[in-house]
Write an enzyme that holds these catalytic residues in place. Structure first.
Site, PDB file in Angstrom:
ATOM      1  N   ASP A  87       0.852  -1.193   0.000  1.00 40.30           N
ATOM      2  CA  ASP A  87       0.000   0.000   0.000  1.00 40.30           C
ATOM      3  C   ASP A  87       0.889   1.245   0.000  1.00 40.30           C
ATOM      4  O   ASP A  87       2.079   1.174   0.310  1.00 40.30           O
ATOM      5  CB  ASP A  87      -0.953   0.007   1.215  1.00 40.30           C
ATOM      6  CG  ASP A  87      -0.213  -0.041   2.549  1.00 40.30           C
ATOM      7  OD1 ASP A  87       0.869  -0.673   2.619  1.00 40.30           O
ATOM      8  OD2 ASP A  87      -0.706   0.545   3.530  1.00 40.30           O
ATOM      9  N   GLU A 100       0.065  -1.556   5.700  1.00 47.39           N
ATOM     10  CA  GLU A 100       1.156  -1.146   6.597  1.00 47.39           C
ATOM     11  C   GLU A 100       1.003   0.316   6.975  1.00 47.39           C
ATOM     12  O   GLU A 100       1.298   0.710   8.098  1.00 47.39           O
ATOM     13  CB  GLU A 100       2.505  -1.382   5.914  1.00 47.39           C
ATOM     14  CG  GLU A 100       3.714  -1.189   6.823  1.00 47.39           C
ATOM     15  CD  GLU A 100       4.206   0.247   6.924  1.00 47.39           C
ATOM     16  OE1 GLU A 100       4.987   0.524   7.838  1.00 47.39           O
ATOM     17  OE2 GLU A 100       3.796   1.104   6.101  1.00 47.39           O
TER      18      GLU A 100
HETATM   19 ZN   LIG Z   1       6.800   2.107   4.267  1.00 47.02          ZN
END
Ligand SMILES: [Zn+2]
Length: 451
Positions: free
Chosen positions: A93, A157
């Site tokens: 992401d 993340e």
């Molecule tokens: Zn990162």
């Protein structure tokens, strides 16, 4: 292998070409995580990686804990179940962009000269792409290692991993099981030193509900305006100056800095450190060094039921608090009390994400493998341990008992401060030489460690 070894008619070819292609595709997939469950769309990058790894003959598992929030895990089983397993972990992401600050389309994934441009080019689709290429190369052409090699492409993340590693750690721990982990973000040169992240600051994301009294915007005299109170709170947190805390990791970091001796002495003196950082010409370096030695508070979001003709009765203020290694919840609370004083009386404090700092030791066989792999390209360089001041998925693996480092290997011409500025910033881009070095680096480390 460097870029010059793998270029055909000016374009990157071979493994570097694969890494560049994958990176461009993943940038174009636009897996933007804005913090909401419906964002991310990481299935697009998982699909791209699954297609790339499809011919390896090894299992590629995909997990989708929420619609579109896909992570991918591939594993080459080792020959000895008792041998340590190594995981290459990259997130898939990226954070949102403000296109106004960009000179190119952030999601076009263009190659301009020797650089690839776009959101994720440094954080961290570059490394995720090079890990996938190294994994595939070893799967197709490498020897069978004693221990498992895992490639883990993680969703979410950028918002703490609830729909990525934290979900997998809770629900599918066997799928991501590893004893050693390499992830973002090291590999930048500082003179004769190459940085490796061994520890990470903690996060304590606060939501301060600031109370006032609702009223009509046409009669503001002596009003109890929650937004005005929030403004005072923001000012106090912005002006707050906690004392620095200098630990062994800081002393090791300062020892590797390419700076004059008098500056080095000031950086090691708690009484002089803040003044020294305040006047340092390189603001990016100063901000990193400040974050390494201080608990930090950044007021980043104000929200609530707001309307132009209504005096707000409540306002929510999100404060990004980052705690130092060894600092617990009580100490963070003490900072808040010291910073806000009497204003705390009108605030309800909620900590909606709390993860203390953590660290991995350097006396490990993986540390030695990293040193040898760096020396294959840069024989005189020494790796140096560093603190990551941002949030990464490494912390989750450390909590699971693994040794986790932030690694990589970049071009020596890439300035660490320029690189840092591109994180979550405008005009994010990476040079092809760094892609070549990182790709080769993962192959070298894995071969050394598992071989
Ligand atoms: Zn990162």
């Amino acid at each position: 292998m460097t870029l010059e070894d793998s270029r055909v008619n000016g374009a990157p070819a071979g493994l570097t070409g694969d890494t560049a292609d994958l990176l461009q595709q993943m940038i174009r997939n636009e897996c933007v995580n804005d913090g909401t469950k419906a964002s991310g769309h990481e299935f697009r990058n998982a699909q791209t990686l699954a297609a790339y790894l499809g011919d390896t003959g090894f299992d590629v598992a995909r997990f989708e804990p929420a619609p579109g929030r896909e992570s991918l895990v591939a594993r080459i089983e080792g020959t000895d179940p008792s041998a340590p397993a190594l995981c290459l972990m990259g997130h898939i992401d990226v954070v949102p962009v403000d296109p106004a600050g960009w000179t190119r389309d952030p999601f076009a994934g263009e190659r301009v000269g020797d650089e690839i441009w776009g959101r994720g080019a440094v954080d961290m689709l570059n490394l995720t792409a090079s890990m996938a290429v190294a994994f595939r190369q070893l799967a197709l052409h490498g020897p069978r290692f004693a221990g498992d090699l895992v490639f883990f492409a993680a969703a979410d993340e950028e918002s703490g991993g609830e729909h990525g590693i934290r979900w997998l750690a809770k629900n599918e721990p066997d799928a991501i099981r590893a004893d050693y982990v390499l992830t973002e973000n090291g590999g930048l040169h500082n003179g004769a030193h190459v940085g490796v992240k061994v520890a990470e600051k903690g996060v304590a994301w606060h939501r301060l509900r600031v109370r006032g009294t609702a009223g009509h915007g046409a009669r503001p005299w002596r009003a109890d305006n929650a937004l005005a109170r929030a403004a005072q709170i923001i000012q106090r947190l912005t002006d707050y100056r906690p004392a620095p805390r200098l630990d062994d990791l800081w002393r090791l970091k300062v020892a590797t800095l390419d700076v004059p001796d008098d500056l080095r002495a000031a950086l090691l003196d708690p009484a002089r450190l803040d003044d020294c950082l305040g006047t340092m010409p390189n603001k990016n370096l100063a901000a990193y060094l400040h974050a390494c030695t201080h608990t930090t508070f950044s007021c980043n979001v104000v929200s609530g039921p707001m309307k132009t003709n209504v005096i707000p009765g409540t306002v929510d203020l999100d404060v990004d608090v980052r705690s130092l290694p060894g600092e617990d919840a009580d100490e963070v609370r003490a900072h808040l009390v010291a910073a806000l004083g009497d204003l705390l009386d009108d605030v309800d404090v909620d900590i909606f994400l709390h993860q203390p700092a953590n660290a991995s030791p350097t006396a490990t066989p993986l540390w030695d493998s990293l040193q040898r792999a760096v020396n294959q390209r840069f024989p005189a360089s020494r790796i140096g341990p560093e603190l990551a001041v941002g949030l990464t998925d490494a912390r989750i693996y450390r909590d699971l008992g693994a040794v986790a480092y932030g690694a990589g290997l970049f071009s020596p011409t890439l300035d660490p401060s320029d690189y840092a500025r591109r994180f979550h910033g405008d005009d994010e881009r990476i040079d092809l030489e760094s892609l070549a070095l990182s790709t080769r680096f993962w192959i070298d480390v894995v071969s050394d460690f598992l071989g």
